[in-house]
Motif scaffolding. Structure first.
Motif, PDB file in Angstrom:
ATOM      1  N   SER A 343      86.455  56.013 111.233  1.00 57.95           N
ATOM      2  CA  SER A 343      86.783  56.472 112.581  1.00 57.95           C
ATOM      3  C   SER A 343      88.057  55.787 113.071  1.00 57.95           C
ATOM      4  O   SER A 343      88.317  54.629 112.749  1.00 57.95           O
ATOM      5  CB  SER A 343      85.636  56.156 113.554  1.00 57.95           C
ATOM      6  OG  SER A 343      84.477  56.879 113.214  1.00 57.95           O
ATOM      7  N   ASN A 371      83.671  60.582 109.080  1.00 57.10           N
ATOM      8  CA  ASN A 371      83.379  60.327 110.488  1.00 57.10           C
ATOM      9  C   ASN A 371      84.441  60.937 111.388  1.00 57.10           C
ATOM     10  O   ASN A 371      85.596  61.117 110.997  1.00 57.10           O
ATOM     11  CB  ASN A 371      83.269  58.823 110.747  1.00 57.10           C
ATOM     12  CG  ASN A 371      82.076  58.208 110.056  1.00 57.10           C
ATOM     13  OD1 ASN A 371      82.070  58.051 108.835  1.00 57.10           O
ATOM     14  ND2 ASN A 371      81.061  57.859 110.811  1.00 57.10           N
ATOM     15  N   SER A 372      84.047  61.215 112.619  1.00 55.18           N
ATOM     16  CA  SER A 372      84.975  61.767 113.601  1.00 55.18           C
ATOM     17  C   SER A 372      86.003  60.728 114.015  1.00 55.18           C
ATOM     18  O   SER A 372      85.795  59.521 113.874  1.00 55.18           O
ATOM     19  CB  SER A 372      84.198  62.243 114.828  1.00 55.18           C
ATOM     20  OG  SER A 372      83.231  63.206 114.474  1.00 55.18           O
ATOM     21  N   ASP A 375      84.040  58.186 117.812  1.00 55.56           N
ATOM     22  CA  ASP A 375      82.590  58.127 117.592  1.00 55.56           C
ATOM     23  C   ASP A 375      82.002  57.236 118.682  1.00 55.56           C
ATOM     24  O   ASP A 375      82.329  56.039 118.765  1.00 55.56           O
ATOM     25  CB  ASP A 375      82.319  57.546 116.198  1.00 55.56           C
ATOM     26  CG  ASP A 375      80.851  57.657 115.793  1.00 55.56           C
ATOM     27  OD1 ASP A 375      79.993  57.742 116.677  1.00 55.56           O
ATOM     28  OD2 ASP A 375      80.581  57.633 114.582  1.00 55.56           O
ATOM     29  N   ASN A 406      85.454  68.604 113.498  1.00 56.47           N
ATOM     30  CA  ASN A 406      84.890  67.998 114.708  1.00 56.47           C
ATOM     31  C   ASN A 406      85.386  66.558 114.804  1.00 56.47           C
ATOM     32  O   ASN A 406      85.022  65.710 113.992  1.00 56.47           O
ATOM     33  CB  ASN A 406      83.361  68.007 114.667  1.00 56.47           C
ATOM     34  CG  ASN A 406      82.796  69.413 114.592  1.00 56.47           C
ATOM     35  OD1 ASN A 406      82.943  70.195 115.527  1.00 56.47           O
ATOM     36  ND2 ASN A 406      82.169  69.743 113.471  1.00 56.47           N
ATOM     37  N   GLU A 407      86.232  66.288 115.790  1.00 59.02           N
ATOM     38  CA  GLU A 407      86.830  64.960 115.891  1.00 59.02           C
ATOM     39  C   GLU A 407      86.267  64.136 117.040  1.00 59.02           C
ATOM     40  O   GLU A 407      86.841  63.133 117.429  1.00 59.02           O
ATOM     41  CB  GLU A 407      88.347  65.071 115.997  1.00 59.02           C
ATOM     42  CG  GLU A 407      89.021  65.600 114.736  1.00 59.02           C
ATOM     43  CD  GLU A 407      88.824  64.710 113.512  1.00 59.02           C
ATOM     44  OE1 GLU A 407      88.184  63.645 113.647  1.00 59.02           O
ATOM     45  OE2 GLU A 407      89.308  65.078 112.422  1.00 59.02           O
ATOM     46  N   SER A 409      82.316  62.616 118.213  1.00 62.17           N
ATOM     47  CA  SER A 409      80.900  62.479 117.882  1.00 62.17           C
ATOM     48  C   SER A 409      80.227  61.715 119.013  1.00 62.17           C
ATOM     49  O   SER A 409      80.608  60.578 119.322  1.00 62.17           O
ATOM     50  CB  SER A 409      80.739  61.731 116.551  1.00 62.17           C
ATOM     51  OG  SER A 409      79.379  61.583 116.207  1.00 62.17           O
ATOM     52  N   LEU A 429      87.057  70.310 118.560  1.00 60.57           N
ATOM     53  CA  LEU A 429      85.638  70.473 118.255  1.00 60.57           C
ATOM     54  C   LEU A 429      85.378  71.921 117.880  1.00 60.57           C
ATOM     55  O   LEU A 429      85.871  72.831 118.542  1.00 60.57           O
ATOM     56  CB  LEU A 429      84.772  70.091 119.464  1.00 60.57           C
ATOM     57  CG  LEU A 429      83.262  70.177 119.252  1.00 60.57           C
ATOM     58  CD1 LEU A 429      82.775  68.993 118.431  1.00 60.57           C
ATOM     59  CD2 LEU A 429      82.522  70.226 120.582  1.00 60.57           C
TER      60      LEU A 429
END
Length: 514
Positions: A343, A371-372, A375, A406-407, A409, A429
């Motif tokens: 992230s 991972n986004s 997060d 999707n950035e 979370s 997103l």
């Protein structure tokens, strides 16, 4: 007669066999007919007493004859700071070096330069490799810029200066043990007179403050960094630079390899760690790059004092996370959290966060990233049962982006408070994803969570894979900022006015052709 002919034929074969096995008798002197892959070898910049990378020089024999180089040596002789390896043989002087016709010779070159004059900050060291002597001498120049530096490392004579620390949890959830040493009073204020090279973790003890002045350069060796202990403080007083190339006011944290090949290699050094119980830390105009974990900030439940104020700063190219906050209280303004292997910004165990005109954008292209870019959690990543209240996670006039679908979370354990709000932000997103449609946390029509959100459009970055997140005039985030927020941050990260029509993110848009 027949016997004589047989004898003569036998002698002739013997001569041919002997001459074919003793080709060394057929070498001719090179006589100035060599050619080279380059006429000057620049070994880039090194620190005094730190070895360079290895550089290659190819020597070609373009003639039809096998030749021998009578002498091959460094012009400065045995006292030269350079070292050679000629076809597998190390040394500084060589004699009768052969090269076959239409063949080449490989020379490996390294250097370790010792600057003995304490008044000299930089030394341009020049030597040459000489091939043969006059009148046939040919030469290849060797050039290296060496910088003097102040080295910070454990004092082996003082056992009390060394500590073994469980710094942070890596991807395998195991503690990462590193060696640290306590900074003495002499080095609690660092300036721009000379760069600093850090070996191990430099520890700032309770009731001490580490002050880093504008223009300072800190270079960290492998598995090195800074630890701010409970009750200690970090203050970085960088300034806006007038020269975009020199960055004379910026404070820069990076690895200790200065060669261009190391300029964008992640994971070269450890982290900057602000421990739980450290308060009122301040960072302005810092560039932090190529770490394992850029900035790790630990807070405590129900923070009253601000853990960290982070302004006008860039953290990028970390092999794991750029900014990892655990139950901290952080204010951020004009911040860029760029590419990272995990992230760009991880908020864990809740806390209190307020960021304006921030660009969180992860275009990592050095491997897989799961991972986004942003997060946010009110619990531990490894244990939903360990949770803390997310008092506030507020982002205004900001960009949340990356090369994934999707950035952002947003994950709650549904037991602790989970308060967040995004106002005048670009958020990447995939709204059509079923998991996002069914999750009320991603309902952009819910004004409790989102106000004036952009989810599609062209950002028009200059070069996102190179962590250049400046935006051009074709960006769809132009003039989309909230004016009241911009009034509290009227100048962008490089000093450009964003009034009266503020753009989103840390940069106000400029013409790419300038």
């Amino acid at each position: 007669m027949r016997t004589k002919i047989l004898i003569t034929f036998s002698i002739l074969c013997s001569i041919l066999w002997i001459t074919s096995c003793r080709k060394d008798f057929d070498y001719a002197p090179s006589n100035g007919h060599l050619s080279f892959s380059r006429d000057t070898v620049y070994l880039d910049t090194v620190f005094s007493n730190i070895g360079s990378s290895t550089y290659l020089l190819k020597v070609f024999n373009d003639t039809k004859d096998d030749v021998v180089i009578p002498t091959l040596n460094l012009r400065n002789g045995l006292e030269s700071f350079y070292r050679l390896n000629v076809d597998g043989v190390a040394g500084k002087e060589f004699n009768n070096v052969p090269i076959y016709a239409k063949d080449s010779l490989f020379i490996l070159i390294e250097t370790t330069i010792d600057i003995t004059d304490s008044a000299v900050n930089e030394l341009l060291y020049i030597d040459a490799i000489d091939f043969d002597s006059e009148p046939y001498r040919q030469s290849v120049q060797l050039v290296t810029l060496a910088k003097d530096a102040i080295f910070l490392y454990p004092n082996e004579e003082l056992e009390s200066s060394t500590e073994i620390l469980d710094v942070f949890i890596d991807e395998s959830t195991e503690p990462v043990e590193i060696e640290g040493f306590v900074l003495n009073d002499e080095y609690l204020t660092l300036n721009n007179q000379k760069p600093y090279v850090v070996y191990g973790y430099a520890i700032v003890e309770e009731d001490q403050e580490l002050i880093i002045e504008a223009g300072s350069r800190l270079h960290f060796h492998e598995n090195s960094g800074i630890l701010i202990k409970e009750g200690a403080t970090l203050t970085i007083n960088g300034q806006l630079s007038e020269n975009d190339e020199e960055l004379e006011g910026e404070v820069i944290f990076e690895g200790d390899r200065l060669e261009p090949g190391f300029d964008d290699i992640p994971g070269q050094w450890g982290a900057i760690w602000i421990s739980q119980g450290s308060q009122n830390n301040f960072i302005d105009h810092l560039t932090l790059k190529n770490a394992q974990l850029g900035l790790f900030v630990q807070g405590q439940e129900n923070n009253i004092e601000t853990t960290l104020t982070l302004t006008n700063s860039k953290i990028f190219n970390s092999s794991t996370i750029n900014l990892w906050a655990k139950n901290a209280k952080i204010y951020g303004e004009n911040v860029i959290l760029g590419n990272a292997g995990n992230s760009s910004f991880l908020i864990e165990n809740g806390g209190n966060y307020s960021f304006i005109h921030t660009t969180v954008a992860n275009y990592w292209n050095k491997g897989f990233r799961f991972n986004s870019a942003l997060d946010i959690r009110n619990h531990s990543r490894n244990n939903f049962d360990v949770g803390f209240n997310l008092q506030k996670a507020e982002f205004k006039n900001s960009i949340i982006d990356g090369n994934g679908q999707n950035e952002i979370s947003l994950i709650t354990n549904e037991q602790n408070d989970f308060n967040f709000h995004f106002q005048n932000c670009y958020i990447k997103l995939n709204e059509d994803n079923s998991s996002n449609i069914n999750n009320p946390l991603y309902n952009f029509n819910n004004t409790e969570y989102f106000t004036h959100i952009i989810t599609a459009g062209e950002l028009d970055y200059f070069s996102p894979t190179d962590d250049d997140f400046r935006i051009g005039l074709d960006s769809d985030v132009l003039n989309k900022g909230d004016i009241n927020t911009a009034n509290s941050s009227p100048i962008d990260i490089i000093g450009t006015s964003r009034l009266p029509e503020p753009d989103l993110g840390a940069y106000q848009a400029i013409n790419k052709e300038n």
